[in-house]
Design an enzyme around this catalytic site. Structure first.
Site, PDB file in Angstrom:
ATOM      1  CG  ASP A 432      18.798   8.040   5.669  1.00  0.00           C
ATOM      2  OD1 ASP A 432      19.891   8.630   5.541  1.00  0.00           O
ATOM      3  OD2 ASP A 432      18.683   6.896   6.159  1.00  0.00           O
ATOM      4  CG  HIS A 433      21.807  14.146   2.948  1.00  0.00           C
ATOM      5  ND1 HIS A 433      22.029  13.837   1.628  1.00  0.00           N
ATOM      6  CD2 HIS A 433      22.086  15.470   3.071  1.00  0.00           C
ATOM      7  CE1 HIS A 433      22.439  14.907   0.979  1.00  0.00           C
ATOM      8  NE2 HIS A 433      22.475  15.917   1.839  1.00  0.00           N
TER       9      HIS A 433
END
Lengths: 460, 339, 326
Positions: A432-433
């Protein structure tokens, strides 16, 4: 006095339940705590228990019926008390809310309220002021708690001025994270966004730092600067989002979806792991250790070294867990469930193996309690046994990372200057950036790879 | 000059002065004009050509005509909202008054004032005012200005008997007496404040006695006899102009119509018999009879006068009906001198 | 430039205007022999005599009406109310007579009168003597409402008010009478309807008038320590409102706080906020906040009274809020 029995929320996400089987018949005496019926939730088959004693006067719904949460399913009262078509004259409702703890894993304390305003208005992206709030009394909800501008019903909250300036400068307001009340985009947010688009024109420290991290996962030669605060005894620390973090999150969500995921793949030489497993096998006693168990153990150990990957996205902050609870995806007949091995890093391979076997078995028979499949901090999904070389797994929110494990396959590779057949396995990590940047994930994977290629490290 | 020093004048018969024949005739004409005008206004109101409130003066004509006849053009006049008669008697044209009732631009208040707010600054006619009693201090202020400038004008204020129970009345009369202002307060006692009889509203039935509180000259006047009214007014004007002393005139009169067009002639508060009885002293009949008796006019002469004013009123009606509304832009004018 | 008190600045204005125009006279309770309840009219009786400095009975309705009547026939009365609290007895004359005469007469009759006196709260005078009524009168078309905050403005605005052909409600501040300030020598006239930037700033506009001007300036000092550069805009005239100045300031700062002594409901600030949201919607970076007196009758107790009044910390808090700094 008749008491209504309603469909209870037996899992955190349950909106309705299927009444699988009545365990008490009409007219049967019922004591507090007796199982009235089995209910299939979205995750498992659970027990609906009596919260009041008496006689089960009526089964309002038949077995097999699906009932929304808080709808009437039964009536309990005195023997012979009349019921009018399931609607007694006087009825008290059996608690429609599940008992405390039942809708939340007991191992987790209640989530504290957002730490107020710690980062609001602070321009500095590095060294966010960390205020451990776990276990503390929650302050009143701050007025300025920042939420993504586009989160609520698709309407962007922005001041009239911000709207005008954005229109003039061609800035997409949906890509701007608002720092005003309820995520309102105000002028200063726009200044950051404008700077992000033109790095040379950066006007604030936050803005000038933004371009490096914003556009893509790949480009980040620098070592990640995420400093996860040490534990002060609480199981996790909430770190309010910095402006930078907010901007990254907002833009990436805009780009790729609610969870801006990117993928990192590496290939691991499993020769030593193979040898280690063979050796363990010869011990004979205890549970059989699978490669997946070894991977679980390695992941937990690697997470200990890379706490930045052991985190939850919490909308206005990131929750960095000090405890490591690895979820493992288990395929079941009609879907998937992710039982959690608690404190994975503190458990021996043998314990992990035993627990994993038990959880998997009970998952397949749908006998897991919600506590057993919620609260993970990182997930592992393995399709190697199904001959999958490599794949990408979908992040299980609020977790921010999941590792997809492919099969172990003999491959010709360069080894010690020669081409040799080696047992190789491909790992793909979904990140999850908003929480894990490219380099952060890569460093975790590098450690994980090193551990699997040299299993001794696991016990070092 | 003490309040009791002025002899009270009842309806004493006075002789007519032949030299004033034209003036007497003019009074009758004015009274007839007011009567016919008000009748026409009532008709126009019932046809929806006049809106809002409309208070008719029928029955009280001798008061305005007799008193205003004693004034000079530079005197100041303020009235209550029952002021059509005063406006006509002061000399505002029947066209301008009717046009005002019709809300037309040619009205004496540009269509912005209406029945209750008739103005003509050039005639010193400083308004019909809509708040009972509130214009009495204004008149005192005008009297103050006269004294301030040391001229010999007078300021006259007309109000009904209901206003005397109002604080503004006391405050205004007290200051006028205190400062010795050339003011004349004419209380037109028509016996009813809307539907409340004087006796049901006032602890003192003789309103003239209120003047004693301020040591102010006062008289009780028969308001149905224009000659008597005029004579009393002349005395009051003399006191004001020459002696700088204010006067309260209690003029006994009667309104033959309802309080306003939305009020019945009798209602619950007075009997038909009472109204019929009072009509026997119709000021127009009283005065025309007198002029006939004394040979100043004959029946035909009265009829001719009446015909003349009917024509004038018809002309005013037609004029008002055909006159244009104010320009829409007039909405925002006259709020400020310097916006 | 001479330094004089607000009280003496008003006295100068009255004296100069009475010297300039024989139609100007002063009327009210205790204005003459007593020399003024707050000594604003000190020495005027001696100079101009009892016909021009007129002591009245305690009859607010009556002498306000006398003023209107005198103005209707061309004099220029200055009607002093001992305080605006008492003027409620006369409000009919201001609203029904003064404000409407020109309109009802289609421009034939004007009322060039000034109604003046102290408004708002002083100290511990309790509920009936501590009221700011600007918005009452500003609501009325036909009236002008002027609220000077400094000695210079007091003098300049009173002179303009007396010369104006419309009825002017001129509200002074009891707590301001002793305020000292520079007043330009000689003819000093401040036009009605012009706001004044009392302190220029970039970050937030504090709109104020009368006593809240000093409060706003104090708040601006505090804000300056937090590196917030506040602009203090003194409306000076509530009606007509200087919309242009208001919009110019908000267009510069994008944020606005309105401080007033009166109550919140339908107060002056409500009008200011309405103007800004209508005319400067696209300039706003935050909702406009109002700081007002507490929505209660004024209590007598000192602590409660303090809590009810607008003060600098309240203005500072509102400014922080519109700057998203709280």
């Amino acid at each position: 006095m008749t008491t209504k029995v309603v469909m209870e929320a037996l899992s955190p996400t349950m909106e309705e339940g299927r009444l699988v089987e009545w365990k008490k018949g009409e007219g049967e005496p019922v004591a507090v705590g007796d199982v009235l019926a089995e209910v299939e939730t979205d995750k498992a088959v659970m027990e609906l228990v009596a919260r009041t004693g008496g006689t089960l006067l009526k089964q309002v719904v038949p077995a097999g019926a699906t009932v929304p949460v808080s709808e009437l399913v039964a009536l309990i009262g005195e023997p012979g008390e009349s019921v009018d078509n399931g609607k007694p004259a006087r009825a008290q409702e059996q608690g429609t809310q599940p008992a405390p703890g039942r809708n939340q894993p007991t191992s987790m304390p209640p989530a504290p309220e957002p730490s107020p305003r710690a980062a609001s208005g602070s321009a500095g992206a590095s060294g966010p002021a960390v205020k451990p709030t776990a276990g503390q009394a929650a302050p009143s909800t701050p007025a300025a708690a920042a939420t993504p501008a586009g989160a609520a019903a698709g309407r962007i909250k922005a001041s009239p001025l911000a709207r005008r300036i954005a229109a003039e400068r061609g800035i997409d307001l949906t890509a701007v994270s608002g720092s005003g009340p309820e995520g309102r985009v105000v002028l200063r947010d726009l200044e950051g966004a404008a700077a992000a688009e033109t790095p040379a024109g950066g006007r604030s420290p936050a803005a000038s730092a933004a371009p490096a991290a914003a556009p893509a996962a790949a480009a980040a030669p620098v070592a990640p600067r995420i400093v996860v605060p040490p534990s002060d005894g609480a199981p996790y620390t909430d770190v309010p989002l910095t402006q930078l973090r907010k901007t990254i999150a907002r833009r990436l969500v805009q780009s790729i979806g609610p969870i801006p995921t990117f993928y990192l793949t590496t290939e691991v030489d499993m020769e030593r792991a193979w040898d280690a497993r063979e050796a363990l096998k010869t011990l004979g006693d205890g549970p059989k250790v699978s490669f997946n168990d070894i991977i679980l153990k390695a992941v937990a150990s690697a997470l200990r070294q890379h706490p930045a990957c052991n985190a939850w996205w919490q909308d206005d902050r990131i929750r960095y867990w000090h405890e490591i609870h690895v979820s493992m995806a288990v395929a079941i007949e009609d879907g998937l469930i992710t039982p959690v091995i608690r404190h994975t890093d503190r458990k021996s391979l043998r314990e992990i193996a035993a627990e994993a076997q038990d959880l998997a078995a009970r998952a397949r028979s749908r006998r897991l309690t919600p506590e057993e499949y919620t609260g993970g901090t990182f997930s592992v999904s393995n399709l190697g046994m199904l001959d999958i070389d490599e794949f990408t797994a979908v992040i299980n929110p609020p977790e921010t990372g999941i590792l997809a494990v492919g099969r172990i396959v003999d491959k010709p590779v360069a080894h010690d200057g020669q081409v040799a057949l080696r047992r190789r396995m491909r790992l793909t990590m979904s990140c999850d950036h908003r929480v894990i940047d490219g380099a952060t994930g890569a460093q975790f994977l590098k450690t994980l790879k090193a551990m699997l290629e040299n299993p001794l490290v696991l016990v070092w | 000059m003490a309040g009791t020093a002025v002899p009270r004048t009842r309806t004493r018969r006075r002789g007519l002065d032949p030299a004033l024949k034209d003036e007497y005739r003019a009074w009758l004409r004015q009274m007839l004009l007011i009567r016919r005008f008000e009748e026409k206004a009532g008709e126009a109101y019932s046809l929806g050509k006049i809106g809002g409130f409309c208070h008719l003066y029928i029955g009280q004509e001798a008061v305005a005509v007799g008193s205003l006849a004693a004034l000079r053009p530079d005197d100041y006049i303020t009235c209550s909202y029952r002021e059509h008669g005063h406006a006509l008697a002061r000399g505002i044209s029947s066209r301008a008054v009717m046009a005002e009732l019709f809300g037309k631009a040619a009205g004496c208040s540009g269509g912005k004032g209406g029945s209750m707010h008739l103005f003509d600054a050039s005639l010193g006619f400083l308004g019909g005012h809509g708040i009972v009693g509130a214009h009495i201090p204004l008149s005192t202020g005008m009297a103050f200005a006269i004294k301030y400038r040391n001229t010999d004008q007078v300021a006259v204020c007309y109000f009904g008997e209901a206003a005397v129970n109002n604080g503004a009345f006391h405050e205004a009369l007290n200051m006028a007496a205190l400062w010795k202002l050339p003011a004349i307060y004419i209380c037109e006692n028509n016996r009813y404040g809307m539907g409340t009889a004087l006796e049901r509203a006032s602890a003192i039935y003789d309103i003239s006695e209120r003047a004693c509180s301020y040591d102010m000259a006062n008289e009780v006047v028969d308001g149905q006899d224009v000659l008597v009214m005029h004579a009393a007014m002349e005395r009051a004007v003399e006191r004001a102009r020459n002696d700088k002393h204010p006067t309260l005139l209690e003029v006994r009169t009667y309104r033959f119509m309802g309080h306003s067009m939305s009020d019945p002639i009798h209602g619950h508060y007075r009997t038909r018999e009472e109204v019929e009885d009072q009509r026997k002293r119709d000021p127009i009949a009283v005065w025309s009879q007198r002029l006939i008796e004394e040979g100043f006019l004959d029946e035909a002469g009265v009829k001719a006068l009446d015909q003349e004013v009917v024509e004038e009123v018809n002309d005013a009606y037609q004029f008002a009906e055909e006159a244009p509304d104010p320009e829409p832009s007039e909405l925002y004018t006259d709020v400020y001198a310097n916006p | 430039m001479a330094v004089v008190t607000y009280r003496d600045a008003l006295n100068q204005a009255l004296r100069e205007e009475m010297q300039r125009d024989p139609d100007v006279f002063l009327m009210g309770e205790e204005v003459g022999v007593y020399q003024g309840a707050y000594k604003v009219s000190r020495g005027l009786l001696e100079e101009f005599g009892p016909m021009r400095v007129v002591d009245t009975p305690i009859t607010e309705l009556g002498f306000a009406g006398v003023g209107v009547g005198a103005a209707m026939v061309g004099l220029r009365p200055v009607i002093e109310f001992m305080t605006w609290n008492f003027a409620l007895l006369a409000i009919d004359q201001l609203v029904n007579s003064a404000a409407k005469m020109r309109y009802m007469s289609a421009g034939q009759i004007g009322v060039p009168a000034v109604f003046r006196g102290p408004g708002g709260a002083a100290l511990q005078l309790a509920a009936q003597h501590s009221q700011a009524f600007e918005s009452f009168y500003a609501h009325i078309p036909g009236l002008k409402v002027v609220t000077p905050a400094t000695p210079a403005d007091a003098k300049g605005l009173l002179k303009s008010a007396i010369r104006d052909d419309d009825p002017v409600v001129f509200m002074e501040g009891e707590m301001l009478y002793n305020l000292k300030g520079e007043v330009p020598d000689g003819e000093h006239v401040v036009p009605l309807g012009r706001a004044d930037v009392k302190r220029a700033g970039r970050d937030v506009t504090i709109v104020c008038h009368s006593k809240t001007v000093a409060v706003a300036l104090k708040a601006a000092e505090t804000l300056a320590k937090e590196e917030v550069d506040a602009e203090v805009l003194d409306l000076r005239t509530i009606r007509p409102l200087d919309t242009a100045a208001l919009l110019e300031s908000v267009a510069k700062t994008h944020r606005c706080v309105v401080a007033e002594e009166g109550w919140p409901f339908a107060g002056v600030g409500a009008q200011v906020v309405d103007t800004i949201q209508r005319e400067a919607f696209d300039e706003l970076d935050a909702p406009v906040l109002r700081v007002t007196g507490a929505d209660v009758p004024m209590p007598y107790n000192k602590q409660l009274e303090r809590a009810a009044k607008v003060d600098a910390p309240k203005v500072v808090a509102a400014a922080r809020s519109v700057l998203y700094r709280d």
